[in-house]
Design a protein around this motif. Sequence first.
Motif, short mmCIF file in Angstrom:
data_model
loop_
_atom_site.label_atom_id
_atom_site.label_comp_id
_atom_site.label_asym_id
_atom_site.label_seq_id
_atom_site.Cartn_x
_atom_site.Cartn_y
_atom_site.Cartn_z
N GLU A 1 0.82 -1.21 0.00
CA GLU A 1 0.00 0.00 0.00
C GLU A 1 0.86 1.26 0.00
O GLU A 1 0.58 2.22 -0.73
N VAL A 2 1.91 1.24 0.79
CA VAL A 2 2.84 2.38 0.81
C VAL A 2 3.50 2.54 -0.55
O VAL A 2 3.59 3.65 -1.09
N ASP A 3 3.93 1.43 -1.13
CA ASP A 3 4.60 1.48 -2.44
C ASP A 3 3.68 2.05 -3.51
O ASP A 3 4.10 2.86 -4.35
N ASP A 4 2.41 1.64 -3.48
CA ASP A 4 1.46 2.13 -4.48
C ASP A 4 1.25 3.64 -4.35
O ASP A 4 1.28 4.37 -5.35
N LEU A 5 1.06 4.09 -3.13
CA LEU A 5 0.83 5.52 -2.91
C LEU A 5 2.04 6.35 -3.34
O LEU A 5 1.88 7.40 -3.99
N LEU A 6 3.22 5.90 -2.99
CA LEU A 6 4.42 6.65 -3.35
C LEU A 6 4.68 6.60 -4.86
O LEU A 6 5.09 7.60 -5.46
N TYR A 7 4.41 5.45 -5.46
CA TYR A 7 4.61 5.33 -6.91
C TYR A 7 3.66 6.26 -7.67
O TYR A 7 4.10 7.00 -8.57
N PHE A 8 2.38 6.23 -7.33
CA PHE A 8 1.41 7.08 -8.02
C PHE A 8 1.75 8.56 -7.84
O PHE A 8 1.50 9.38 -8.72
N THR A 9 2.34 8.88 -6.70
CA THR A 9 2.75 10.27 -6.46
C THR A 9 3.94 10.62 -7.35
O THR A 9 3.94 11.66 -8.02
N ARG A 10 4.95 9.78 -7.37
CA ARG A 10 6.17 10.06 -8.13
C ARG A 10 5.89 10.27 -9.61
O ARG A 10 6.48 11.14 -10.24
N LYS B 1 0.35 8.13 7.34
CA LYS B 1 0.93 6.80 7.57
C LYS B 1 1.81 6.34 6.40
O LYS B 1 2.54 5.36 6.52
N CYS B 2 1.72 7.05 5.29
CA CYS B 2 2.45 6.63 4.09
C CYS B 2 3.87 7.17 4.11
O CYS B 2 4.17 8.22 3.54
N ILE B 3 4.75 6.44 4.75
CA ILE B 3 6.16 6.81 4.87
C ILE B 3 7.02 5.63 4.41
O ILE B 3 6.84 4.51 4.88
N ASP B 4 7.93 5.90 3.49
CA ASP B 4 8.83 4.84 3.02
C ASP B 4 9.72 4.41 4.19
O ASP B 4 10.47 5.22 4.73
N PRO B 5 9.65 3.14 4.59
CA PRO B 5 10.43 2.70 5.75
C PRO B 5 11.94 2.73 5.53
O PRO B 5 12.72 2.77 6.48
N ASP B 6 12.37 2.70 4.28
CA ASP B 6 13.80 2.68 3.97
C ASP B 6 14.41 4.08 3.89
O ASP B 6 15.56 4.28 4.27
N SER C 1 7.98 10.86 2.28
CA SER C 1 6.52 10.89 2.26
C SER C 1 6.05 11.28 0.86
O SER C 1 6.86 11.61 -0.02
N VAL C 2 4.74 11.28 0.66
CA VAL C 2 4.20 11.72 -0.63
C VAL C 2 4.58 13.17 -0.89
O VAL C 2 4.79 13.58 -2.05
N LEU C 3 4.68 13.97 0.15
CA LEU C 3 5.03 15.38 -0.02
C LEU C 3 6.47 15.53 -0.49
O LEU C 3 6.79 16.47 -1.22
N HIS C 4 7.35 14.63 -0.07
CA HIS C 4 8.74 14.68 -0.55
C HIS C 4 8.78 14.51 -2.08
O HIS C 4 9.50 15.24 -2.77
N ASP D 1 -2.67 20.47 12.21
CA ASP D 1 -2.52 19.02 12.18
C ASP D 1 -1.71 18.53 10.99
O ASP D 1 -1.15 17.44 11.02
N CYS D 2 -1.68 19.30 9.90
CA CYS D 2 -0.95 18.84 8.72
C CYS D 2 0.51 19.28 8.74
O CYS D 2 1.31 18.82 7.93
N VAL D 3 0.85 20.16 9.67
CA VAL D 3 2.22 20.69 9.71
C VAL D 3 3.27 19.61 9.97
O VAL D 3 4.33 19.63 9.36
N PRO D 4 3.04 18.66 10.87
CA PRO D 4 4.07 17.63 11.10
C PRO D 4 4.49 16.89 9.83
O PRO D 4 5.68 16.63 9.63
N LEU D 5 3.54 16.55 8.96
CA LEU D 5 3.90 15.85 7.73
C LEU D 5 4.62 16.79 6.77
O LEU D 5 5.56 16.38 6.09
N ILE D 6 4.19 18.04 6.72
CA ILE D 6 4.85 19.01 5.85
C ILE D 6 6.31 19.17 6.24
O ILE D 6 7.19 19.31 5.38
N ASN D 7 6.59 19.15 7.52
CA ASN D 7 7.96 19.35 8.01
C ASN D 7 8.70 18.05 8.29
O ASN D 7 9.81 18.08 8.82
N ARG D 8 8.11 16.94 7.94
CA ARG D 8 8.74 15.65 8.22
C ARG D 8 10.07 15.55 7.48
O ARG D 8 10.18 15.85 6.30
#
Length: 210
Positions: A10-19, A47-52, A56-59, A88-95
Amino acid sequence: MHIFTLTADEVDDLLYFTRVNEAQDLHQTITELSQKYNCEARYILEKCIDPDTGNSVLHYCSANGLAELLQNLLSQLKAGELNGKASDCVPLINRQNQQGNSPLHWAAYNGHMAVVKSLVDAGADMWVKNGAGHLAVFEAERADKSEVVQYLLEVGGRAVEQTGREGAATAEDEAEVQAEAGGVGNGAAKLEAEADGGVDVEMEDAGSSD
């Protein structure tokens, strides 16, 4: 509290579609996962963070200059917040990823002005340092993105003018930004980055891999 973990696929799909900027597929997948986990879309994005890599999708939006997609994701992050507050969205923006780079670092380095402005407007913290100890404005300078450097210097100056409120930037912060920028276009920051090995923010080809 929403306690769940996205699967690796699920993480891979979300990140791929974003890229690759497949906005329709990304939106459909977010909707399906929101239904699966019975939560709002913003929790899926958080929750969508690449473990490696810690990306994030924002990156990936920031690396590839996907301004329209970024705006869509930011609106989903802000949806459902109480009293219209965007905190609430600031933590992900600054992740920060494993190299300490925030989405703003990547957007600044690659010179994506529209993305830089959207991130700052949404609450991105320009005073965050990456693993090499550099601000986003430094990364813009060493990549010769003078327009972004000038914009971040102006934003930093306005922040310093707001001193007195909690969490405001200080005159020392502005001085640090000026020092890191090293003067638009003079190459000082770029030479320093080359001397200390720089930091991995070169993401122009972030959308090219599967």
